[in-house]
Design a protein around this motif. Structure first.
Motif, PDB file in Angstrom:
ATOM      1  N   HIS A  48       0.867  -1.184   0.000  1.00 45.70           N
ATOM      2  CA  HIS A  48       0.000   0.000   0.000  1.00 45.70           C
ATOM      3  C   HIS A  48       0.899   1.228   0.000  1.00 45.70           C
ATOM      4  CE1 HIS A  48      -2.842   3.010   1.382  1.00 45.70           C
ATOM      5  NE2 HIS A  48      -3.778   2.204   0.893  1.00 45.70           N
ATOM      6  N   PRO A  49       0.558   2.247  -0.744  1.00 45.26           N
ATOM      7  CA  PRO A  49       1.437   3.414  -0.861  1.00 45.26           C
ATOM      8  C   PRO A  49       1.775   4.092   0.469  1.00 45.26           C
ATOM      9  CG  PRO A  49      -0.692   3.835  -1.887  1.00 45.26           C
ATOM     10  CD  PRO A  49      -0.649   2.384  -1.541  1.00 45.26           C
ATOM     11  N   THR A  50       0.890   4.022   1.443  1.00 49.83           N
ATOM     12  CA  THR A  50       1.214   4.631   2.738  1.00 49.83           C
ATOM     13  C   THR A  50       2.059   3.701   3.600  1.00 49.83           C
ATOM     14  OG1 THR A  50      -0.865   3.854   3.715  1.00 49.83           O
ATOM     15  CG2 THR A  50      -0.865   6.059   2.721  1.00 49.83           C
ATOM     16  N   GLU A  51       2.295   2.483   3.153  1.00 49.68           N
ATOM     17  CA  GLU A  51       3.124   1.522   3.886  1.00 49.68           C
ATOM     18  C   GLU A  51       4.545   1.462   3.340  1.00 49.68           C
ATOM     19  OE1 GLU A  51       2.107  -1.419   5.976  1.00 49.68           O
ATOM     20  OE2 GLU A  51      -0.042  -1.095   6.038  1.00 49.68           O
ATOM     21  N   ASP A  62       3.796  11.711   1.379  1.00 49.28           N
ATOM     22  CA  ASP A  62       4.766  12.342   0.494  1.00 49.28           C
ATOM     23  C   ASP A  62       4.376  11.977  -0.941  1.00 49.28           C
ATOM     24  OD1 ASP A  62       6.937  13.028  -1.116  1.00 49.28           O
ATOM     25  OD2 ASP A  62       8.418  12.421   0.378  1.00 49.28           O
ATOM     26  N   GLU A  63       3.679  12.882  -1.594  1.00 47.45           N
ATOM     27  CA  GLU A  63       3.141  12.595  -2.922  1.00 47.45           C
ATOM     28  C   GLU A  63       4.235  12.282  -3.937  1.00 47.45           C
ATOM     29  OE1 GLU A  63       0.228  15.418  -4.292  1.00 47.45           O
ATOM     30  OE2 GLU A  63      -0.805  15.416  -2.355  1.00 47.45           O
ATOM     31  N   GLU A  64       5.338  12.998  -3.891  1.00 48.44           N
ATOM     32  CA  GLU A  64       6.413  12.757  -4.858  1.00 48.44           C
ATOM     33  C   GLU A  64       7.020  11.368  -4.658  1.00 48.44           C
ATOM     34  OE1 GLU A  64       8.584  13.020  -8.104  1.00 48.44           O
ATOM     35  OE2 GLU A  64       7.035  14.448  -7.526  1.00 48.44           O
ATOM     36  N   LYS A  65       7.231  10.970  -3.412  1.00 48.94           N
ATOM     37  CA  LYS A  65       7.765   9.627  -3.115  1.00 48.94           C
ATOM     38  C   LYS A  65       6.794   8.563  -3.605  1.00 48.94           C
ATOM     39  CE  LYS A  65      10.267   6.585  -0.491  1.00 48.94           C
ATOM     40  NZ  LYS A  65      10.454   5.461  -1.372  1.00 48.94           N
ATOM     41  N   GLN A  66       5.499   8.778  -3.401  1.00 56.22           N
ATOM     42  CA  GLN A  66       4.517   7.809  -3.890  1.00 56.22           C
ATOM     43  C   GLN A  66       4.577   7.686  -5.407  1.00 56.22           C
ATOM     44  OE1 GLN A  66       0.491   7.622  -2.568  1.00 56.22           O
ATOM     45  NE2 GLN A  66       0.994   8.421  -0.540  1.00 56.22           N
ATOM     46  N   ARG A  67       4.706   8.807  -6.087  1.00 62.73           N
ATOM     47  CA  ARG A  67       4.792   8.764  -7.556  1.00 62.73           C
ATOM     48  C   ARG A  67       6.033   7.980  -7.994  1.00 62.73           C
ATOM     49  NH1 ARG A  67       2.338  13.763  -6.842  1.00 62.73           N
ATOM     50  NH2 ARG A  67       0.475  14.031  -8.100  1.00 62.73           N
ATOM     51  N   GLU A  68       7.160   8.232  -7.348  1.00 66.78           N
ATOM     52  CA  GLU A  68       8.395   7.519  -7.674  1.00 66.78           C
ATOM     53  C   GLU A  68       8.250   6.021  -7.418  1.00 66.78           C
ATOM     54  OE1 GLU A  68      11.501   9.325  -5.361  1.00 66.78           O
ATOM     55  OE2 GLU A  68      11.237  11.274  -6.323  1.00 66.78           O
ATOM     56  N   ASP A  69       7.677   5.669  -6.277  1.00 63.88           N
ATOM     57  CA  ASP A  69       7.503   4.262  -5.928  1.00 63.88           C
ATOM     58  C   ASP A  69       6.510   3.573  -6.862  1.00 63.88           C
ATOM     59  OD1 ASP A  69       9.304   4.668  -3.901  1.00 63.88           O
ATOM     60  OD2 ASP A  69       7.796   4.736  -2.312  1.00 63.88           O
ATOM     61  N   PHE A  70       5.437   4.274  -7.205  1.00 65.27           N
ATOM     62  CA  PHE A  70       4.459   3.703  -8.121  1.00 65.27           C
ATOM     63  C   PHE A  70       5.092   3.471  -9.487  1.00 65.27           C
ATOM     64  CE2 PHE A  70       0.362   4.188 -10.647  1.00 65.27           C
ATOM     65  CZ  PHE A  70      -0.054   2.903 -10.385  1.00 65.27           C
ATOM     66  N   LYS A 113       8.129   2.685 -10.016  1.00 65.92           N
ATOM     67  CA  LYS A 113       8.942   1.468  -9.880  1.00 65.92           C
ATOM     68  C   LYS A 113       8.082   0.216 -10.047  1.00 65.92           C
ATOM     69  CE  LYS A 113      12.481   3.518  -6.957  1.00 65.92           C
ATOM     70  NZ  LYS A 113      13.180   3.509  -5.655  1.00 65.92           N
ATOM     71  N   ILE A 114       6.868   0.248  -9.524  1.00 62.81           N
ATOM     72  CA  ILE A 114       5.961  -0.883  -9.670  1.00 62.81           C
ATOM     73  C   ILE A 114       5.502  -1.019 -11.121  1.00 62.81           C
ATOM     74  CG2 ILE A 114       3.665  -1.770  -9.073  1.00 62.81           C
ATOM     75  CD1 ILE A 114       5.758  -2.274  -6.971  1.00 62.81           C
ATOM     76  N   ILE A 115       5.231   0.092 -11.766  1.00 59.48           N
ATOM     77  CA  ILE A 115       4.856   0.052 -13.187  1.00 59.48           C
ATOM     78  C   ILE A 115       5.996  -0.563 -13.988  1.00 59.48           C
ATOM     79  CG2 ILE A 115       4.387   1.471 -15.230  1.00 59.48           C
ATOM     80  CD1 ILE A 115       2.879   3.386 -13.295  1.00 59.48           C
ATOM     81  N   ASP A 116       7.229  -0.138 -13.710  1.00 55.60           N
ATOM     82  CA  ASP A 116       8.384  -0.694 -14.413  1.00 55.60           C
ATOM     83  C   ASP A 116       8.498  -2.195 -14.172  1.00 55.60           C
ATOM     84  OD1 ASP A 116       8.928   1.882 -15.287  1.00 55.60           O
ATOM     85  OD2 ASP A 116      10.512   2.242 -13.809  1.00 55.60           O
ATOM     86  N   LEU A 117       8.271  -2.621 -12.935  1.00 57.84           N
ATOM     87  CA  LEU A 117       8.307  -4.048 -12.607  1.00 57.84           C
ATOM     88  C   LEU A 117       7.227  -4.792 -13.397  1.00 57.84           C
ATOM     89  CD1 LEU A 117       9.344  -6.451 -10.919  1.00 57.84           C
ATOM     90  CD2 LEU A 117       7.716  -5.748  -9.149  1.00 57.84           C
ATOM     91  N   SER A 118       6.041  -4.233 -13.469  1.00 57.74           N
ATOM     92  CA  SER A 118       4.947  -4.905 -14.174  1.00 57.74           C
ATOM     93  C   SER A 118       5.242  -5.036 -15.669  1.00 57.74           C
ATOM     94  CB  SER A 118       3.630  -4.160 -13.958  1.00 57.74           C
ATOM     95  OG  SER A 118       3.609  -2.948 -14.646  1.00 57.74           O
TER      96      SER A 118
END
Length: 117
Positions: A62-65, A100-108, A110-115
């Protein structure tokens, strides 16, 4: 008719999990996709998928986790990709003031890249 639960978190129910799975099967549910929402949940989800043929694993967070260990968790998910049917719990959640919206965007991303792999 075949029923599929596409998103649940049965790992949170401890000693009631077996009963939950049995009740779902008796109600006609053929597949239960359990979504890991953090490192601990991902590992529990893989164990549930091993234990119950009806439970399929979706790993994510989860993005907040998300913590500083996101790269380690992505490596874990990639290592276990043959054991999963989806990436999830993933996304962005801006409902918290502490988010932290920017961190969430960066992390998301990374998940898109993984997918995409």
């Amino acid at each position: 008719m075949v029923y599929i639960d596409t998103h649940c978190h049965i790992e949170r129910y401890g000693d009631k999990i077996e009963d939950i799975v049995k009740r779902a099967i008796n109600a006609g549910v053929k597949i239960i996709v359990n979504n890991g929402a953090n490192p601990e949940g991902n590992r529990e989800t893989l164990e549930l998928a091993k234990k119950f043929k009806e439970v399929k694993a979706a790993l994510g967070f989860h993005p907040t986790e998300v913590s500083s260990s996101i790269d380690d968790e992505i490596k874990f998910i990639n290592k276990n990709r043959s054991k999963i049917v989806a990436l999830g719990e993933v996304g962005m959640d801006f409902s918290s003031d502490a988010t932290d919206e920017e961190k969430q965007r960066e992390d998301f991303q990374k998940i898109i890249d993984l997918s995409l792999k």
